[in-house]
Write a protein that holds these residues in place. Sequence first.
Motif, short mmCIF file in Angstrom:
data_model
loop_
_atom_site.label_atom_id
_atom_site.label_comp_id
_atom_site.label_asym_id
_atom_site.label_seq_id
_atom_site.Cartn_x
_atom_site.Cartn_y
_atom_site.Cartn_z
N LEU A 1 0.83 -1.21 0.00
CA LEU A 1 0.00 0.00 0.00
C LEU A 1 0.86 1.26 0.00
O LEU A 1 0.48 2.28 -0.60
N ARG A 2 1.97 1.21 0.65
CA ARG A 2 2.83 2.41 0.73
C ARG A 2 3.46 2.75 -0.63
O ARG A 2 3.77 3.90 -0.88
N TYR A 3 3.66 1.75 -1.48
CA TYR A 3 4.28 2.00 -2.78
C TYR A 3 3.27 2.05 -3.92
O TYR A 3 3.61 2.45 -5.04
N ALA A 4 2.05 1.58 -3.67
CA ALA A 4 1.05 1.57 -4.73
C ALA A 4 0.59 2.99 -5.05
O ALA A 4 0.36 3.81 -4.16
N PRO A 5 0.43 3.34 -6.33
CA PRO A 5 -0.04 4.69 -6.69
C PRO A 5 -1.52 4.85 -6.37
O PRO A 5 -2.27 3.88 -6.25
N ASP A 6 -1.95 6.11 -6.20
CA ASP A 6 -3.36 6.39 -5.92
C ASP A 6 -4.25 5.83 -7.02
O ASP A 6 -3.94 5.93 -8.22
N GLY A 7 -5.39 5.27 -6.60
CA GLY A 7 -6.35 4.75 -7.56
C GLY A 7 -5.98 3.40 -8.13
O GLY A 7 -6.66 2.92 -9.05
N SER A 8 -4.95 2.76 -7.63
CA SER A 8 -4.53 1.46 -8.16
C SER A 8 -5.13 0.33 -7.32
O SER A 8 -6.00 0.56 -6.47
N GLN A 9 -4.65 -0.86 -7.55
CA GLN A 9 -5.19 -2.03 -6.87
C GLN A 9 -4.07 -2.86 -6.25
O GLN A 9 -3.00 -3.01 -6.84
N VAL A 10 -4.34 -3.38 -5.06
CA VAL A 10 -3.44 -4.32 -4.39
C VAL A 10 -4.22 -5.61 -4.20
O VAL A 10 -5.32 -5.61 -3.65
N VAL A 11 -3.64 -6.73 -4.65
CA VAL A 11 -4.33 -8.02 -4.62
C VAL A 11 -3.59 -8.97 -3.69
O VAL A 11 -2.36 -9.16 -3.81
N VAL A 12 -4.33 -9.56 -2.75
CA VAL A 12 -3.81 -10.63 -1.90
C VAL A 12 -4.40 -11.93 -2.43
O VAL A 12 -5.62 -12.11 -2.42
N GLU A 13 -3.56 -12.83 -2.91
CA GLU A 13 -4.03 -14.05 -3.54
C GLU A 13 -3.53 -15.27 -2.77
O GLU A 13 -2.35 -15.35 -2.40
N VAL A 14 -4.44 -16.20 -2.54
CA VAL A 14 -4.11 -17.45 -1.85
C VAL A 14 -4.36 -18.60 -2.82
O VAL A 14 -5.43 -18.67 -3.45
N ASP A 15 -3.40 -19.50 -2.93
CA ASP A 15 -3.54 -20.60 -3.87
C ASP A 15 -2.85 -21.83 -3.29
O ASP A 15 -2.13 -21.76 -2.29
N ARG A 16 -3.09 -22.95 -3.95
CA ARG A 16 -2.52 -24.23 -3.50
C ARG A 16 -1.57 -24.76 -4.56
O ARG A 16 -1.88 -24.75 -5.76
N GLU A 17 -0.41 -25.23 -4.10
CA GLU A 17 0.53 -25.93 -4.96
C GLU A 17 0.76 -27.32 -4.38
O GLU A 17 0.34 -27.59 -3.25
N PRO A 18 1.39 -28.21 -5.13
CA PRO A 18 1.66 -29.54 -4.57
C PRO A 18 2.46 -29.44 -3.26
O PRO A 18 3.58 -28.91 -3.25
N ARG A 19 1.84 -29.88 -2.19
CA ARG A 19 2.48 -30.00 -0.88
C ARG A 19 2.81 -28.66 -0.22
O ARG A 19 3.53 -28.62 0.77
N ARG A 20 2.30 -27.56 -0.77
CA ARG A 20 2.51 -26.29 -0.09
C ARG A 20 1.43 -25.30 -0.49
O ARG A 20 0.80 -25.41 -1.54
N ALA A 21 1.24 -24.29 0.39
CA ALA A 21 0.30 -23.20 0.14
C ALA A 21 1.07 -21.98 -0.31
O ALA A 21 2.16 -21.69 0.20
N LEU A 22 0.52 -21.26 -1.28
CA LEU A 22 1.17 -20.08 -1.84
C LEU A 22 0.32 -18.86 -1.57
O LEU A 22 -0.88 -18.85 -1.84
N LEU A 23 0.94 -17.84 -1.03
CA LEU A 23 0.25 -16.57 -0.75
C LEU A 23 1.06 -15.44 -1.35
O LEU A 23 2.26 -15.32 -1.09
N THR A 24 0.43 -14.60 -2.17
CA THR A 24 1.13 -13.51 -2.83
C THR A 24 0.43 -12.18 -2.57
O THR A 24 -0.80 -12.13 -2.40
N VAL A 25 1.23 -11.13 -2.55
CA VAL A 25 0.71 -9.77 -2.44
C VAL A 25 1.25 -9.00 -3.64
O VAL A 25 2.46 -8.85 -3.80
N GLN A 26 0.34 -8.51 -4.48
CA GLN A 26 0.70 -7.87 -5.75
C GLN A 26 0.18 -6.43 -5.76
O GLN A 26 -0.98 -6.18 -5.44
N ASP A 27 1.06 -5.49 -6.09
CA ASP A 27 0.62 -4.10 -6.25
C ASP A 27 0.95 -3.63 -7.65
O ASP A 27 1.59 -4.34 -8.43
N GLN A 28 0.52 -2.42 -7.97
CA GLN A 28 0.74 -1.85 -9.29
C GLN A 28 1.72 -0.67 -9.23
O GLN A 28 1.68 0.22 -10.06
#
Length: 393
Positions: free
Chosen positions: A300-327
Amino acid sequence: MRLVGPLLVVSAAGLLVAEAAMRPTTRDRLVLYVIFGSVALVAIGISWWMTAGWGLRSLRTTLQIVAISSVLIVGVAVAAAAWSMVLNVHDLRVVLVALGLGVALGVTVALTVTRRLTADLDALVRTVQAVGDGDLTVRTGIARADELGTTATQVDQMIDRLAEARRVREADEAARRDFLAAVSHDLRTPLTGMRVAVEAIEDDVVDDPDRYLKRIKADIDTMATLIDDLSVLTSFEAGGVKPDQLVDLAELADETVEAMAALAAAGNIDLVVRASDAPAVAADPAALGRALRNLVDNALRYAPDGSQVVVEVDREPRRALLTVQDQGPGFPADFVDRAFERFTTADPSRRRGSGTGLGLAIARSVVEAHGGEIWIDPSGPSGGRVALALPIS
């Protein structure tokens, strides 16, 4: 004189074998007794001399004397037996020449073997002395399949461990100095501002005291945040993370987004969660939640005004993947390797608000305590991306 008993036992056993195998005459028995007794006395004398004094002062000399003495004792016994036999002069000369050649070859072999052995022992001693003087670059250079080779290998492995321990200690010491310098700097800056503001108020040289008081409060908040982050980081690194509960990552992501909604709204940023296949993991919910909030806060501190930050949770073989993506601008390539170090920021001039530079360090400490890994992707058209993976039991 601990060898006297074994030598006497061997001599007696030899006489018994001779009695059983030869059925000697009285003369032969007398000759055998004289030979065996003389050889035993010589062996006892050499053993006493070696164990009582000069012989043990040098391992090289000790080994050589033992080897040569063994060959000579056999040679003397055989020569005495041949001399006592009823042989013609020619046969006796043949036996003595062959015996002399055998003794010479035996002595040569003994000297050759002991020379190599003592050279390796000298190399081992020099290596240990060098390590004692602080040189951890030396190695024995000994390649043997016997006990000495095993000892040399163990010494080399010990030196490797000592060298690695020194490297880690030096790295820790450098990190400690950098850490103290960074803490001192980050505490000194608000303290200096507070001191100047207080002095200005005391000297009654300000037109708007409330503005100075607000500045003092902001500096106090900055120091409190820094101290809190340091306390949390110290606790996590000291084993304060206890992954003993089953945590639904989708619910954790929703709670994080709800907690960070106000900060996102202040920058007109759309903060969303995507969890198509969200697994549950064994985790410490409070610690993992703190790590995720730090990642979202950083985005959030680096994302520009009016943009989007996505927190994504997914499953991979034998592990969980969590990502935070900004624009936002993403992570510079030269920053990726040190992004998770304490008190580091990619580009302070382009971030919204102030921070302590400990957010990613805390996140890494938490993720590693859960047996997972965390990494970042360099900058690109899609902005900054931080990902963490946790094992699924």
